[in-house]
Design a protein around this motif. Sequence first.
Motif, PDB file in Angstrom:
ATOM      1  N   ARG A 111       0.894  -1.239   0.060  1.00  0.00           N
ATOM      2  CA  ARG A 111      -0.066   0.012   0.052  1.00  0.00           C
ATOM      3  C   ARG A 111       0.996   1.228   0.070  1.00  0.00           C
ATOM      4  O   ARG A 111       0.573   2.177  -0.582  1.00  0.00           O
ATOM      5  CB  ARG A 111      -1.048  -0.089   1.281  1.00  0.00           C
ATOM      6  CG  ARG A 111      -2.065   0.977   1.165  1.00  0.00           C
ATOM      7  CD  ARG A 111      -3.142   0.871   2.271  1.00  0.00           C
ATOM      8  NE  ARG A 111      -3.899   1.956   2.003  1.00  0.00           N
ATOM      9  CZ  ARG A 111      -4.767   2.436   3.121  1.00  0.00           C
ATOM     10  NH1 ARG A 111      -4.727   1.790   4.218  1.00  0.00           N
ATOM     11  NH2 ARG A 111      -5.688   3.349   2.982  1.00  0.00           N
ATOM     12  N   ILE A 112       1.865   1.389   0.615  1.00  0.00           N
ATOM     13  CA  ILE A 112       2.914   2.452   0.716  1.00  0.00           C
ATOM     14  C   ILE A 112       3.437   2.688  -0.615  1.00  0.00           C
ATOM     15  O   ILE A 112       3.440   3.828  -1.184  1.00  0.00           O
ATOM     16  CB  ILE A 112       4.090   2.009   1.654  1.00  0.00           C
ATOM     17  CG1 ILE A 112       3.435   2.281   3.091  1.00  0.00           C
ATOM     18  CG2 ILE A 112       5.314   3.262   1.481  1.00  0.00           C
ATOM     19  CD1 ILE A 112       4.643   1.771   4.159  1.00  0.00           C
TER      20      ILE A 112
ATOM     21  N   LYS B 229       3.017   8.381   5.989  1.00  0.00           N
ATOM     22  CA  LYS B 229       3.700   8.665   7.268  1.00  0.00           C
ATOM     23  C   LYS B 229       2.992   7.682   8.190  1.00  0.00           C
ATOM     24  O   LYS B 229       3.459   6.881   8.875  1.00  0.00           O
ATOM     25  CB  LYS B 229       3.756  10.013   7.813  1.00  0.00           C
ATOM     26  CG  LYS B 229       4.583  11.112   6.907  1.00  0.00           C
ATOM     27  CD  LYS B 229       4.330  12.568   7.687  1.00  0.00           C
ATOM     28  CE  LYS B 229       5.265  13.569   7.033  1.00  0.00           C
ATOM     29  NZ  LYS B 229       4.861  14.798   7.320  1.00  0.00           N
ATOM     30  N   VAL B 230       1.635   7.692   8.067  1.00  0.00           N
ATOM     31  CA  VAL B 230       0.738   6.850   8.927  1.00  0.00           C
ATOM     32  C   VAL B 230       1.052   5.583   8.701  1.00  0.00           C
ATOM     33  O   VAL B 230       1.446   4.548   9.544  1.00  0.00           O
ATOM     34  CB  VAL B 230      -0.592   7.065   8.715  1.00  0.00           C
ATOM     35  CG1 VAL B 230      -1.358   6.190   9.535  1.00  0.00           C
ATOM     36  CG2 VAL B 230      -0.932   8.535   9.336  1.00  0.00           C
TER      37      VAL B 230
ATOM     38  N   THR C 142       2.829   2.350  11.117  1.00  0.00           N
ATOM     39  CA  THR C 142       2.153   1.100  11.204  1.00  0.00           C
ATOM     40  C   THR C 142       3.209   0.012  10.942  1.00  0.00           C
ATOM     41  O   THR C 142       3.034  -0.947  11.584  1.00  0.00           O
ATOM     42  CB  THR C 142       0.753   0.968  10.539  1.00  0.00           C
ATOM     43  OG1 THR C 142       0.121   2.129  10.647  1.00  0.00           O
ATOM     44  CG2 THR C 142       0.042  -0.188  10.540  1.00  0.00           C
ATOM     45  N   ALA C 143       3.730   0.154   9.829  1.00  0.00           N
ATOM     46  CA  ALA C 143       4.545  -1.090   9.275  1.00  0.00           C
ATOM     47  C   ALA C 143       5.592  -1.062  10.254  1.00  0.00           C
ATOM     48  O   ALA C 143       6.217  -2.269  10.666  1.00  0.00           O
ATOM     49  CB  ALA C 143       5.262  -0.623   7.867  1.00  0.00           C
ATOM     50  N   ASN C 144       6.470   0.105  10.741  1.00  0.00           N
ATOM     51  CA  ASN C 144       7.299  -0.136  11.636  1.00  0.00           C
ATOM     52  C   ASN C 144       6.961  -0.896  13.090  1.00  0.00           C
ATOM     53  O   ASN C 144       7.696  -1.835  13.863  1.00  0.00           O
ATOM     54  CB  ASN C 144       7.991   1.293  12.067  1.00  0.00           C
ATOM     55  CG  ASN C 144       8.774   1.747  10.975  1.00  0.00           C
ATOM     56  OD1 ASN C 144       9.158   1.095  10.180  1.00  0.00           O
ATOM     57  ND2 ASN C 144       8.896   3.148  11.012  1.00  0.00           N
ATOM     58  N   GLN C 145       5.751  -0.433  13.605  1.00  0.00           N
ATOM     59  CA  GLN C 145       5.228  -0.984  14.727  1.00  0.00           C
ATOM     60  C   GLN C 145       4.927  -2.558  14.458  1.00  0.00           C
ATOM     61  O   GLN C 145       5.204  -3.536  15.341  1.00  0.00           O
ATOM     62  CB  GLN C 145       3.838  -0.208  15.054  1.00  0.00           C
ATOM     63  CG  GLN C 145       4.078   1.168  15.587  1.00  0.00           C
ATOM     64  CD  GLN C 145       2.805   1.680  15.650  1.00  0.00           C
ATOM     65  OE1 GLN C 145       1.708   1.248  15.227  1.00  0.00           O
ATOM     66  NE2 GLN C 145       2.791   2.807  16.291  1.00  0.00           N
TER      67      GLN C 145
ATOM     68  N   GLU D  87      -0.556  16.402  -0.550  1.00  0.00           N
ATOM     69  CA  GLU D  87      -0.244  16.586   0.860  1.00  0.00           C
ATOM     70  C   GLU D  87      -0.837  15.550   1.502  1.00  0.00           C
ATOM     71  O   GLU D  87      -0.403  14.824   2.445  1.00  0.00           O
ATOM     72  CB  GLU D  87      -0.844  18.071   1.257  1.00  0.00           C
ATOM     73  CG  GLU D  87      -0.238  18.889   0.817  1.00  0.00           C
ATOM     74  CD  GLU D  87      -0.769  20.627   1.220  1.00  0.00           C
ATOM     75  OE1 GLU D  87      -1.758  20.479   1.426  1.00  0.00           O
ATOM     76  OE2 GLU D  87      -0.150  21.371   0.739  1.00  0.00           O
ATOM     77  N   ASN D  88      -2.181  15.103   1.155  1.00  0.00           N
ATOM     78  CA  ASN D  88      -2.758  13.766   1.900  1.00  0.00           C
ATOM     79  C   ASN D  88      -2.007  12.551   1.732  1.00  0.00           C
ATOM     80  O   ASN D  88      -1.873  11.761   2.534  1.00  0.00           O
ATOM     81  CB  ASN D  88      -4.193  13.783   1.265  1.00  0.00           C
ATOM     82  CG  ASN D  88      -5.147  14.709   1.620  1.00  0.00           C
ATOM     83  OD1 ASN D  88      -4.932  15.473   2.640  1.00  0.00           O
ATOM     84  ND2 ASN D  88      -6.168  14.828   0.806  1.00  0.00           N
ATOM     85  N   ALA D  89      -1.426  12.664   0.354  1.00  0.00           N
ATOM     86  CA  ALA D  89      -0.633  11.410   0.184  1.00  0.00           C
ATOM     87  C   ALA D  89       0.753  11.251   1.128  1.00  0.00           C
ATOM     88  O   ALA D  89       1.063  10.042   1.674  1.00  0.00           O
ATOM     89  CB  ALA D  89      -0.106  11.149  -1.353  1.00  0.00           C
TER      90      ALA D  89
END
Length: 295
Positions: free
Chosen positions: A12-13, A264-265, A269-272, A257-259
């Motif tokens: 998705r990223i 970032k979100v 989430t991936a790092n977590q 900007e939304n992208a």
Amino acid sequence: MASAELRAIRRRIRSVESTKKITRAMELIAASRIVKARERVGAARPYAEKMNEVIRNVGRASGDVGHPLLERRDVRTMGVLVVTSDRGLAGAYNSSVMRMAEARMNELRGEGIPVRLYAVGKKAQTYFSFRRYDIADSFFGVTDQPTYGDARGIGLAVMEDYEAGAVDAVEVFYTVYQSALAYVPTRIELLPVSPPSEAESSDGGGRAVSYEYEPDPAVILGRLLPRYVESALYGQLLESSASEHASRQRAMKAATENADELIKVLTRTANQARQAEITTEIAEIVGGAQALAAG
């Protein structure tokens, strides 16, 4: 090996990053076209002002001479010309002017007046076709970079219908460009032609100009009136084009900007998720080592 959830987040990223590249490119293209569109609007205004002056003075000299484009009659059929874009991704640019036109058509139908619709741009054609409006004529490939030839083609279509009695008046719905942040859906009457009054003169004085006419003023007025209509349409197309590019630039900037925020979100989430996997793997290794030691 990464879990299925982590792989899905990373896919998705990558998808959002690809979309961001597209919206950023569209933003830059629209921003460059706004400059050219503004220049064309400014360049067309002196011609329109001079045409107003000439029509006013020739009309004064010709007296009460009649012309089909000046004939004001009872409205039995209203012509509605809606100017939109061929492409989307321009914020509320198209929807605003189409809603205004549709509200006007509903009002006319409530009064028992049939509507003859002319659609400029694929968005208007698609919108009104889907809602089962009868479209008399459609014009595509016009609003991105309109030319005087485009205005002439549209003008000929509506003037022929007006002179033939297919419509008794024509209203144009388009968007007036005021600034990069302001563009206003607008309705004006195109036909019958209402010659500019003294108060509408470009210098505010309404001064009469003495011309020598060859042939007579009535013939000259008859030749100028179609050019006057074409000039008005050309100005409206240019205003709409500048508004379209400004609206698309803002919409694409917001999408970019939304992208960024979504990336970032998703990265967080991936790092977590990755940290949770590492913790689980460490716990399994420690548990296995303790079991071996105990055995």
